[in-house]
Scaffold this motif. Structure first.
Motif, PDB file in Angstrom:
ATOM      1  N   PRO A  61     -41.071 -10.639  11.897  1.00  0.00           N
ATOM      2  CA  PRO A  61     -42.417 -10.689  12.474  1.00  0.00           C
ATOM      3  C   PRO A  61     -43.518 -10.072  11.615  1.00  0.00           C
ATOM      4  O   PRO A  61     -44.654  -9.973  12.076  1.00  0.00           O
ATOM      5  CB  PRO A  61     -42.242  -9.895  13.772  1.00  0.00           C
ATOM      6  CG  PRO A  61     -41.190  -8.884  13.452  1.00  0.00           C
ATOM      7  CD  PRO A  61     -40.288  -9.506  12.424  1.00  0.00           C
ATOM      8  N   HIS A  62     -43.183  -9.677  10.388  1.00  0.00           N
ATOM      9  CA  HIS A  62     -44.226  -9.052   9.550  1.00  0.00           C
ATOM     10  C   HIS A  62     -43.814  -9.187   8.076  1.00  0.00           C
ATOM     11  O   HIS A  62     -43.016  -8.401   7.572  1.00  0.00           O
ATOM     12  CB  HIS A  62     -44.371  -7.572   9.946  1.00  0.00           C
ATOM     13  CG  HIS A  62     -45.490  -6.856   9.267  1.00  0.00           C
ATOM     14  ND1 HIS A  62     -46.413  -6.082   9.959  1.00  0.00           N
ATOM     15  CD2 HIS A  62     -45.858  -6.769   7.964  1.00  0.00           C
ATOM     16  CE1 HIS A  62     -47.279  -5.560   9.106  1.00  0.00           C
ATOM     17  NE2 HIS A  62     -46.955  -5.949   7.878  1.00  0.00           N
ATOM     18  N   LEU A  63     -44.340 -10.217   7.425  1.00  0.00           N
ATOM     19  CA  LEU A  63     -43.984 -10.464   6.021  1.00  0.00           C
ATOM     20  C   LEU A  63     -45.228 -10.933   5.262  1.00  0.00           C
ATOM     21  O   LEU A  63     -45.945 -11.809   5.726  1.00  0.00           O
ATOM     22  CB  LEU A  63     -42.892 -11.543   5.957  1.00  0.00           C
ATOM     23  CG  LEU A  63     -42.360 -11.915   4.577  1.00  0.00           C
ATOM     24  CD1 LEU A  63     -41.642 -10.735   3.918  1.00  0.00           C
ATOM     25  CD2 LEU A  63     -41.387 -13.098   4.676  1.00  0.00           C
ATOM     26  N   HIS A  64     -45.455 -10.337   4.093  1.00  0.00           N
ATOM     27  CA  HIS A  64     -46.627 -10.735   3.288  1.00  0.00           C
ATOM     28  C   HIS A  64     -46.190 -11.785   2.272  1.00  0.00           C
ATOM     29  O   HIS A  64     -45.846 -11.457   1.126  1.00  0.00           O
ATOM     30  CB  HIS A  64     -47.218  -9.508   2.594  1.00  0.00           C
ATOM     31  CG  HIS A  64     -47.807  -8.513   3.551  1.00  0.00           C
ATOM     32  ND1 HIS A  64     -49.151  -8.484   3.860  1.00  0.00           N
ATOM     33  CD2 HIS A  64     -47.231  -7.539   4.291  1.00  0.00           C
ATOM     34  CE1 HIS A  64     -49.386  -7.525   4.752  1.00  0.00           C
ATOM     35  NE2 HIS A  64     -48.229  -6.942   5.019  1.00  0.00           N
ATOM     36  N   ILE A  65     -46.233 -13.051   2.701  1.00  0.00           N
ATOM     37  CA  ILE A  65     -45.742 -14.117   1.814  1.00  0.00           C
ATOM     38  C   ILE A  65     -46.706 -14.414   0.679  1.00  0.00           C
ATOM     39  O   ILE A  65     -46.306 -14.945  -0.358  1.00  0.00           O
ATOM     40  CB  ILE A  65     -45.412 -15.423   2.582  1.00  0.00           C
ATOM     41  CG1 ILE A  65     -46.614 -15.935   3.384  1.00  0.00           C
ATOM     42  CG2 ILE A  65     -44.207 -15.228   3.498  1.00  0.00           C
ATOM     43  CD1 ILE A  65     -46.395 -17.303   4.025  1.00  0.00           C
ATOM     44  N   GLN A  68     -39.392  -7.102   7.235  1.00  0.00           N
ATOM     45  CA  GLN A  68     -39.301  -6.880   5.786  1.00  0.00           C
ATOM     46  C   GLN A  68     -40.606  -6.338   5.195  1.00  0.00           C
ATOM     47  O   GLN A  68     -40.598  -5.541   4.274  1.00  0.00           O
ATOM     48  CB  GLN A  68     -38.923  -8.190   5.089  1.00  0.00           C
ATOM     49  CG  GLN A  68     -38.874  -8.122   3.571  1.00  0.00           C
ATOM     50  CD  GLN A  68     -37.791  -7.202   3.045  1.00  0.00           C
ATOM     51  OE1 GLN A  68     -36.618  -7.505   3.131  1.00  0.00           O
ATOM     52  NE2 GLN A  68     -38.176  -6.042   2.523  1.00  0.00           N
ATOM     53  N   ASP A  69     -41.747  -6.835   5.683  1.00  0.00           N
ATOM     54  CA  ASP A  69     -43.083  -6.448   5.210  1.00  0.00           C
ATOM     55  C   ASP A  69     -43.360  -6.972   3.790  1.00  0.00           C
ATOM     56  O   ASP A  69     -44.137  -7.902   3.619  1.00  0.00           O
ATOM     57  CB  ASP A  69     -43.277  -4.933   5.307  1.00  0.00           C
ATOM     58  CG  ASP A  69     -44.743  -4.512   5.256  1.00  0.00           C
ATOM     59  OD1 ASP A  69     -45.616  -5.394   5.093  1.00  0.00           O
ATOM     60  OD2 ASP A  69     -45.033  -3.313   5.372  1.00  0.00           O
ATOM     61  N   THR A  70     -42.725  -6.369   2.783  1.00  0.00           N
ATOM     62  CA  THR A  70     -43.077  -6.786   1.420  1.00  0.00           C
ATOM     63  C   THR A  70     -41.825  -7.086   0.589  1.00  0.00           C
ATOM     64  O   THR A  70     -40.786  -6.443   0.760  1.00  0.00           O
ATOM     65  CB  THR A  70     -43.883  -5.680   0.706  1.00  0.00           C
ATOM     66  OG1 THR A  70     -43.116  -4.476   0.736  1.00  0.00           O
ATOM     67  CG2 THR A  70     -45.205  -5.435   1.382  1.00  0.00           C
ATOM     68  N   GLY A  97     -48.494  -2.985  13.555  1.00  0.00           N
ATOM     69  CA  GLY A  97     -47.537  -2.793  12.467  1.00  0.00           C
ATOM     70  C   GLY A  97     -47.634  -1.354  11.978  1.00  0.00           C
ATOM     71  O   GLY A  97     -48.731  -0.795  11.905  1.00  0.00           O
ATOM     72  N   HIS A  98     -46.527  -0.756  11.668  1.00  0.00           N
ATOM     73  CA  HIS A  98     -46.421   0.597  11.098  1.00  0.00           C
ATOM     74  C   HIS A  98     -46.614   1.717  12.131  1.00  0.00           C
ATOM     75  O   HIS A  98     -45.698   2.448  12.418  1.00  0.00           O
ATOM     76  CB  HIS A  98     -47.371   0.801   9.915  1.00  0.00           C
ATOM     77  CG  HIS A  98     -47.113  -0.138   8.788  1.00  0.00           C
ATOM     78  ND1 HIS A  98     -46.037  -0.001   7.948  1.00  0.00           N
ATOM     79  CD2 HIS A  98     -47.768  -1.266   8.383  1.00  0.00           C
ATOM     80  CE1 HIS A  98     -46.037  -0.988   7.065  1.00  0.00           C
ATOM     81  NE2 HIS A  98     -47.073  -1.770   7.309  1.00  0.00           N
ATOM     82  N   CYS A  99     -47.862   1.895  12.632  1.00  0.00           N
ATOM     83  CA  CYS A  99     -48.159   2.956  13.623  1.00  0.00           C
ATOM     84  C   CYS A  99     -47.688   4.319  13.113  1.00  0.00           C
ATOM     85  O   CYS A  99     -47.151   5.150  13.867  1.00  0.00           O
ATOM     86  CB  CYS A  99     -47.524   2.629  14.975  1.00  0.00           C
ATOM     87  SG  CYS A  99     -48.016   1.006  15.610  1.00  0.00           S
ATOM     88  N   MET A 107     -52.221  -6.187  14.186  1.00  0.00           N
ATOM     89  CA  MET A 107     -52.930  -5.363  13.203  1.00  0.00           C
ATOM     90  C   MET A 107     -52.011  -4.352  12.524  1.00  0.00           C
ATOM     91  O   MET A 107     -51.067  -3.860  13.150  1.00  0.00           O
ATOM     92  CB  MET A 107     -54.047  -4.579  13.906  1.00  0.00           C
ATOM     93  CG  MET A 107     -55.245  -5.421  14.267  1.00  0.00           C
ATOM     94  SD  MET A 107     -56.636  -4.371  14.771  1.00  0.00           S
ATOM     95  CE  MET A 107     -56.381  -4.310  16.533  1.00  0.00           C
ATOM     96  N   HIS A 108     -52.322  -4.031  11.293  1.00  0.00           N
ATOM     97  CA  HIS A 108     -51.719  -2.861  10.649  1.00  0.00           C
ATOM     98  C   HIS A 108     -52.398  -1.655  11.292  1.00  0.00           C
ATOM     99  O   HIS A 108     -53.600  -1.464  11.127  1.00  0.00           O
ATOM    100  CB  HIS A 108     -51.980  -2.882   9.143  1.00  0.00           C
ATOM    101  CG  HIS A 108     -51.145  -3.863   8.395  1.00  0.00           C
ATOM    102  ND1 HIS A 108     -51.145  -5.204   8.674  1.00  0.00           N
ATOM    103  CD2 HIS A 108     -50.291  -3.696   7.355  1.00  0.00           C
ATOM    104  CE1 HIS A 108     -50.304  -5.820   7.849  1.00  0.00           C
ATOM    105  NE2 HIS A 108     -49.770  -4.922   7.033  1.00  0.00           N
ATOM    106  N   MET A 109     -51.632  -0.855  12.034  1.00  0.00           N
ATOM    107  CA  MET A 109     -52.248   0.202  12.837  1.00  0.00           C
ATOM    108  C   MET A 109     -51.920   1.574  12.275  1.00  0.00           C
ATOM    109  O   MET A 109     -50.749   1.931  12.134  1.00  0.00           O
ATOM    110  CB  MET A 109     -51.717   0.148  14.273  1.00  0.00           C
ATOM    111  CG  MET A 109     -52.004  -1.119  15.002  1.00  0.00           C
ATOM    112  SD  MET A 109     -53.315  -1.009  16.251  1.00  0.00           S
ATOM    113  CE  MET A 109     -54.677  -0.309  15.405  1.00  0.00           C
TER     114      MET A 109
HETATM  115 ZN   LIG Z   1     -47.797  -5.180   6.112  1.00  0.00          ZN
END
Ligand SMILES: [Zn+2]
Length: 409
Positions: free
Chosen positions: A55-59, A306-308, A241-243, A209-211
Motif C-alpha cells: 500500500p505504499h511504494l514509490h515507483i 516496501q516504500d522505497t 504513512g510512517h506516523c 499522506m506521509h504523516m
Molecule cells: Zn513514502
C-alpha cells in the motif's frame, strides 16, 4: 475456463480445503470437491492466501540509485536532497521504464495490488505522473495500481504545487497525498492538511499522506488529520504513512492520539526501511519507527509496505512482502507464531483496507487473486521467504523460487 486447487491450507480453517474457480472467480471453497476442471493443482497442504498488497511504494523513484548513492549525513533531509538531483533528470519514458520494473518485480513476489506514491512538485512537475500513468496501463493485466499525487516538497513551501495537485487529479491520479511535515510552521502544516481534504472532497478521492515523518515530538499533523477526518465524515478513507513522531511523544499524549486514530477509522502504514533513513541515533536507538504494538493493540488498522526500492532514500529493497514483513516483525519484536500472523495480516488484509479494496479475499464471487505459498504457517513463510506461485483472476502470472542447491564434494 475452470481451475481446481486441491488441499489448500487457508489461514481461517483448520482443515485443508479445495478451491474451485470458474472464469477467474472463486465459485466454491469446500472440502473434497470432486469436479472435473480444465486444470487441477495440488497445493499439498501449503498456505493459499490472497495476493499481497503493497500500500505504499514509490515507483517513480525506484531504481534511480542503481548507479550508486553516496551519503554523508544519513538523514531524511539529506535523502530528499539526493532525490532532487535524480528528479531533475526525469523523463516520462525513463519514469515509465523504472515504474514498470518496480511493478513487475513486486508481482514476481506475489503482490498484485499496489498503491504508488508519485512526486508532484516544481522540480519534476507532472513528469513523474505522466510516466506512472503509462506504467499503470502497461501492467494492468498483472497488477491493480492506485496512484497517489504526492507533494514531497510540501505544498506551500514549494510554491506552485497547489495548482499541480489539482492538475494531477485531473490527469488521473486516484488518491490525494500530502507531506505536512515539509511545511515550515505548524499553522502551514495544518493548512496543508485542510487543502488535501478540499482536493479529496472535490474528486471524491481517498487520502494517503506521509504523516509526521519526523523525530520532532511536537509535530501535530497526525492528530489534526485524524480530528478533521471525523469532522468531515471521512472515516475509513484516510491513511497516514510512517506516523513517526508518535514514537517520540510522551505516553500520555501518544495514547490520546491513538484513541483519536481509532475513532477516525484511520489507517496507519509503517515502512520498516526507515531504519536506514531517519538519521543515525545515539543509544538507545529508536530509528524512526512508530508505535506499532500499541496501534495494533488499540485496534487501529495498521499495514506495512516496501516504500522505497534502491533510490535516493535507500539502496536496498526488493518489493517482497515476506522480506519487508520480516523486517517489520523484528522492529515490532513480534516473535511468536501468533504474532507472525499479525504481520501477515499487515501485508494482506490490513493493507487491502488501506487501499479500500472491496473484493479482496478468498470468498465466493471474488476475483481469484491468490498465492500458493510453499510453507504451512505464516511464521514459516517469513522465515524461509518461501517460494510461491502467483495467480491473478485464476491465471498463473508469476513463479518465485528461493530454492538453493547444496553441492557436496
Ligand atoms: Zn513514502
Amino acid at each position: 475456463m475452470t481451475l481446481l486447487i486441491k488441499n489448500a491450507q487457508l489461514r481461517e480453517y483448520k482443515k485443508q480445503l479445495d478451491i474451485f474457480i470458474i472464469d477467474g472467480k472463486y465459485a466454491k471453497i469446500e472440502e473434497n470437491i470432486n469436479s472435473d476442471a480444465d486444470e487441477i493443482i495440488d497445493a499439498q497442504g501449503n498456505l493459499v492466501t490472497p495476493t499481497f498488497v503493497d500500500p505504499h511504494l514509490h515507483i517513480d523513484k525506484a531504481y534511480t540509485a542503481l548507479n550508486g548513492r553516496s551519503s554523508e549525513e544519513g538523514t531524511l533531509e539529506e535523502s530528499i536532497k539526493i532525490m532532487h538531483d535524480f528528479k531533475k533528470n526525469y523523463t516520462p519514458e525513463g519514469v515509465r521504464a523504472r515504474a514498470v520494473r518496480a511493478i513487475r518485480d513486486s508481482v514476481k513476489f506475489g503482490v498484485t495490488k499496489i498503491r504508488a506514491n508519485v512526486d508532484i512538485d516544481t522540480i519534476c512537475g507532472l513528469t513523474a505522473l505522466e510516466g506512472c500513468l503509462l506504467a499503470k496501463e502497461d501492467t494492468k493485466e498483472i497488477a491493480d495500481v492506485q496512484l497517489v499525487a504526492f507533494p514531497q516538497e510540501g505544498i506551500f513551501r514549494d510554491s506552485g504545487t497547489e495548482k499541480l495537485m489539482y492538475q494531477a487529479m485531473d490527469m488521473g491520479a486516484d488518491v490525494v497525498g500530502g507531506m505536512p511535515a515539509a511545511e515550515w510552521i505548524v499553522e502551514k502544516a495544518k493548512e496543508h492538511v485542510d487543502l488535501v481534504f478540499k482536493i479529496a472532497q472535490k474528486y471524491d478521492a481517498d487520502i494517503d499522506m506521509h504523516m509526521d515523518q519526523t523525530k520532532d515530538p511536537y509535530a501535530q499533523a497526525l492528530e489534526y488529520t485524524a480530528f478533521r477526518t471525523i469532522e468531515l465524515g471521512y472515516q475509513g478513507r484516510v491513511t497516514g504513512g510512517h506516523c513517526t513522531s508518535l514514537a517520540y511523544q510522551n505516553d500520555v499524549h501518544a495514547g490520546k492520539v491513538i484513541e483519536l486514530l481509532k475513532l477516525a477509522g484511520f489507517n496507519v502504514c509503517v515502512n520498516p526501511q526507515v531504519l536506514a533513513i531517519m538519521g543515525i541515533d545515539s543509544e538507545p536507538r529508536t530509528r524512526g519507527i512508530t508505535r506499532v504494538r500499541e496501534l495494533i493493540e488499540a485496534g487501529v488498522n495498521t499495514a506495512t509496505s516496501q516504500d522505497t526500492i534502491c533510490d535516493g532514500f535507500h539502496i536496498y529493497g526488493t518489493g517482497d512482502p515476506l522480506d519487508y514483513g520480516l523486517l517489520m516483525a523484528y522492529q515490532a519484536q513480534y516473535n511468536s507464531t501468533t504474532e507472525a500472523k499479525i504481520v501477515y495480516d499487515m501485508i494482506t488484509h490490513n493493507a487491502a483496507k488501506v487501499m479500500n479494496l472491496k473484493n479482496y479475499g478468498i470468498k465466493a464471487d471474488f476475483p481469484a487473486d491468490f498465492n500458493i505459498i510453499y510453507a504451512d504457517t505464516c511464521s514459516e513463510a517469513f522465515r524461509k521467504r518461501a517460494s510461491r506461485l502467483v495467480y491473478k483472476s485464476g491465471k498463473l502470472i508469476a513463479r518465485y523460487s528461493n530454492e538453493g542447491e547444496l553441492i557436496h564434494i
